[in-house]
Design an enzyme around this catalytic site. Structure first.
Site, PDB file in Angstrom:
ATOM      1  N   THR A  40       1.508  -1.054  -0.085  1.00  0.00           N
ATOM      2  CA  THR A  40       0.010   0.054  -0.141  1.00  0.00           C
ATOM      3  C   THR A  40       1.154   1.097  -0.070  1.00  0.00           C
ATOM      4  OG1 THR A  40      -1.427  -0.928   1.221  1.00  0.00           O
ATOM      5  CG2 THR A  40      -1.387   1.502   1.540  1.00  0.00           C
ATOM      6  N   CYS A  41       2.360   1.359   0.903  1.00  0.00           N
ATOM      7  CA  CYS A  41       3.109   2.326   1.238  1.00  0.00           C
ATOM      8  C   CYS A  41       3.210   3.096   0.301  1.00  0.00           C
ATOM      9  CB  CYS A  41       4.018   1.980   2.156  1.00  0.00           C
ATOM     10  SG  CYS A  41       5.082   2.924   2.619  1.00  0.00           S
ATOM     11  N   ALA A 181     -12.532  12.573   9.049  1.00  0.00           N
ATOM     12  CA  ALA A 181     -11.214  13.792   9.093  1.00  0.00           C
ATOM     13  C   ALA A 181     -10.235  13.587  10.052  1.00  0.00           C
ATOM     14  CB  ALA A 181     -12.055  15.277  10.262  1.00  0.00           C
ATOM     15  N   LEU A 186      -7.932  14.154   5.374  1.00  0.00           N
ATOM     16  CA  LEU A 186      -7.486  16.136   5.719  1.00  0.00           C
ATOM     17  C   LEU A 186      -5.586  15.816   4.367  1.00  0.00           C
ATOM     18  CD1 LEU A 186      -7.165  16.428   9.508  1.00  0.00           C
ATOM     19  CD2 LEU A 186      -8.961  17.144   8.047  1.00  0.00           C
ATOM     20  N   GLU A 187      -5.132  15.223   4.265  1.00  0.00           N
ATOM     21  CA  GLU A 187      -4.244  14.856   3.853  1.00  0.00           C
ATOM     22  C   GLU A 187      -4.744  15.258   2.162  1.00  0.00           C
ATOM     23  OE1 GLU A 187      -0.442  13.071   5.599  1.00  0.00           O
ATOM     24  OE2 GLU A 187      -1.000  12.142   3.780  1.00  0.00           O
ATOM     25  N   GLY A 272     -10.923   4.599   7.349  1.00  0.00           N
ATOM     26  CA  GLY A 272      -9.958   3.927   8.474  1.00  0.00           C
ATOM     27  C   GLY A 272     -10.214   3.361   6.825  1.00  0.00           C
ATOM     28  N   HIS A 445      20.756  28.393  15.061  1.00  0.00           N
ATOM     29  CA  HIS A 445      19.980  29.260  14.794  1.00  0.00           C
ATOM     30  C   HIS A 445      20.482  29.682  13.374  1.00  0.00           C
ATOM     31  CE1 HIS A 445      18.274  32.733  15.492  1.00  0.00           C
ATOM     32  NE2 HIS A 445      19.303  34.002  15.091  1.00  0.00           N
TER      33      HIS A 445
END
Ligand SMILES: Cc1cc2nc3c(=O)[nH]c(=O)nc-3n(C[C@H](O)[C@H](O)[C@H](O)COP(=O)(O)OP(=O)(O)OC[C@H]3O[C@@H](n4cnc5c(N)ncnc54)[C@H](O)[C@@H]3O)c2cc1C
Length: 466
Positions: A40-41, A181, A186-187, A272, A445
């Site tokens: 699937t992935c 959702a 959502l993606e 799902g 930083h």
């Protein structure tokens, strides 16, 4: 010839397991029913969805933020077939990579559907109906998962689609209805919104991203709404009439009540996924499953039948590629007589939208339910120099640390590049870090990761840039 190990399924769980087993000197083979390896992935999940998320994000940026940075380009035009080709080439490169790795590690491959006839015996049926029997000392079931369906709604992968159909739509739907959702809704909803769809997401629960930290989910929903996505929470889609030119979905309150009709050009069912064990012959060999159809395993990934193990989406736990991969490694090591182990408390979870959502460890709701006292450190990206200069200030980092010991129990990031940044939190938690350990670690930083350090400092109310 008998193998030491045969893995059924070559998704991220299965192929990684096979490679690790071969590294450890086990004579190993895989069985795969699809034409390509990767499951699937690689074929219809992580990889193609991330390709479209990446391309559509750049498309949106080119239209919205390039001008602000002094980059003059005309209004971007979408060439959807070319974008799909870009995605397909990415998939092709990845699945070929798995084929190369299996070969390099001398893992034999059988093309066909595997059926366990008895412990140590697998029948492989090829697409042309020919069968052969493979003998092995151990079997790992890595057959993954399939799309969960809504009763009474037929997925035709054209107008009523699962994630698989949503990755190959031939044109941008004017109106896209997303049912669910969760991460996938959502993606893919984000992809099509960026490309021009009006997107409405209907969710049964009163919140988005069930299972993730609620504070993060609420803030994320607000950001998605600002981007133009609309939500109908505490609602359920009970039927979709596809007889006319437009789909007509019946949507009613989750608790029941008067239904309303919502029109859409395409409906994406993203409620799902369910474990996939069709045709594996598990009943014939008495492999136990739990009440949700998942193959039941013990802490060593062993089923109730000696010599048969299971990993990945087909067993309990988060349905994530990296969880399956880690189980694949652990299963191979256990079979080879080593001490394989997966730490289920430290499995990162990422939503690859803009901004990204990433978490590892416990949410505030989980800690409260478990009665664990914790301190919270939060730092917004509006106060992070790099995020400010990049004009990417949506979101925050939140660290939850044990009130007594200061041990980090959960890290939640809503913000740009959260998916990459969560790795620092996972490493810290794997080493049992306290929030002070993170706060006293020098962070470069200007980077977004300074927000993690500042959130860690905020646990003791001593962040510098707030
Ligand atoms: C749209 C989408 C996006 C996703 N994005 C992400 C993401 O970004 N990150 C993430 O971590 N996860 C993501 N996932 C989830 C991820 O794809 C799964 O968690 C992962 O693929 C599970 O791996 P697996 O090895 O258990 O099974 P799978 O990848 O499902 O592979 C199972 C394999 O077994 C084969 N098979 C099944 N039965 C047999 C049989 N009897 N004989 C032979 N072969 C058989 C199948 O053909 C398949 O190739 C996404 C899923 C979807 C649908």
């Amino acid at each position: 010839m008998a193998y030491d190990l045969v893995v059924i399924g070559t998704g991220p769980g299965g192929y990684v397991c096979a490679i690790r087993a071969a590294q450890l000197g086990l004579k190993t083979a895989v069985v795969e029913k699809d034409k390509t390896f990767g499951g699937t992935c690689l074929n219809v999940g992580c990889i193609p969805s991330k390709a479209l998320l990446h391309a559509s994000e750049l498309y949106e940026e080119a239209g919205h933020s390039f001008g602000k940075m002094g980059i003059k380009v005309g209004a971007p035009a979408l060439d959807l077939p070319a974008m799909m080709k870009f995605k397909d080439e990415g998939v092709d490169g990845n699945v070929k990579g798995v084929a190369f790795l299996l070969k390099k590690n001398k893992v034999d491959a059988f093309q066909g559907t595997g059926r366990i006839m008895a412990p140590g015996k697998i029948e492989v049926k090829a697409a042309d109906g020919k069968t052969e029997t493979v003998e092995t000392k151990n079997i790992v079931i890595a057959t993954g998962s399939d799309v969960a369906r809504l009763k009474g709604i037929t997925i035709d992968e054209k107008r009523i689609v699962s994630s698989t159909g949503a990755l190959v739509l031939p044109k941008v739907p004017a109106k896209l209805l997303v049912v669910g959702a969760g991460v996938i809704g959502l993606e893919l909803g984000s992809v099509w919104r960026r490309l021009g769809s009006q997107v409405l997401v209907v969710e049964f629960l009163d919140r988005i991203l069930p299972g993730m930290d609620l504070d993060v989910a609420r803030n994320f929903q607000r950001i998605l709404q600002k981007q133009g996505m609309t939500f109908k929470l505490s609602s359920k889609v009970t039927a979709i009439d596809s007889s006319g030119a437009a789909l007509k979905a019946s949507v009613e309150p989750a608790a029941g009540g008067t239904p309303e009709t919502i029109e859409a050009d395409v409906a994406l069912i993203a409620i799902g996924r369910v474990p996939y064990t069709e045709g594996l012959g598990l009943d014939g060999v008495d492999v136990k499953r739990d009440n949700r159809g998942r193959v039941a395993v013990d802490a060593h990934l062993a089923t109730n039948v000696p010599g048969i193990y299971a990993i990945g989406d087909v067993i309990a736990g988060p349905m994530l590629a990296h969880k399956g991969e880690d189980e694949g490694v652990a299963a191979a090591e256990i079979i080879a007589g080593r001490a394989g182990h997966v730490n289920y408390d430290v499995i990162p979870n990422v939503v690859y939208t803009y901004p990204e959502v990433a978490s590892v460890g416990k949410s505030e709701e989980e800690l409260k339910a478990a009665g664990i006292a914790y301190n919270t450190g939060k730092f917004p990206f509006t106060a992070n120099g790099r995020a400010k200069v990049n004009m990417q200030t949506d979101g925050f980092v939140k660290i939850l640390a044990d009130a007594k010991t200061d041990r980090v129990l959960g890290v939640h990031i809503l913000g740009p590049d959260a998916g990459n940044m969560i790795a620092e939190a996972a490493v810290a938690m794997e080493f049992g870090a306290s929030s002070e350990d993170i706060a006293r670690t020098c962070h470069a930083h200007p980077t977004l990761t300074e927000a993690i350090k500042e959130a860690a400092m905020a646990v003791e109310k001593r962040s510098i840039h707030m």
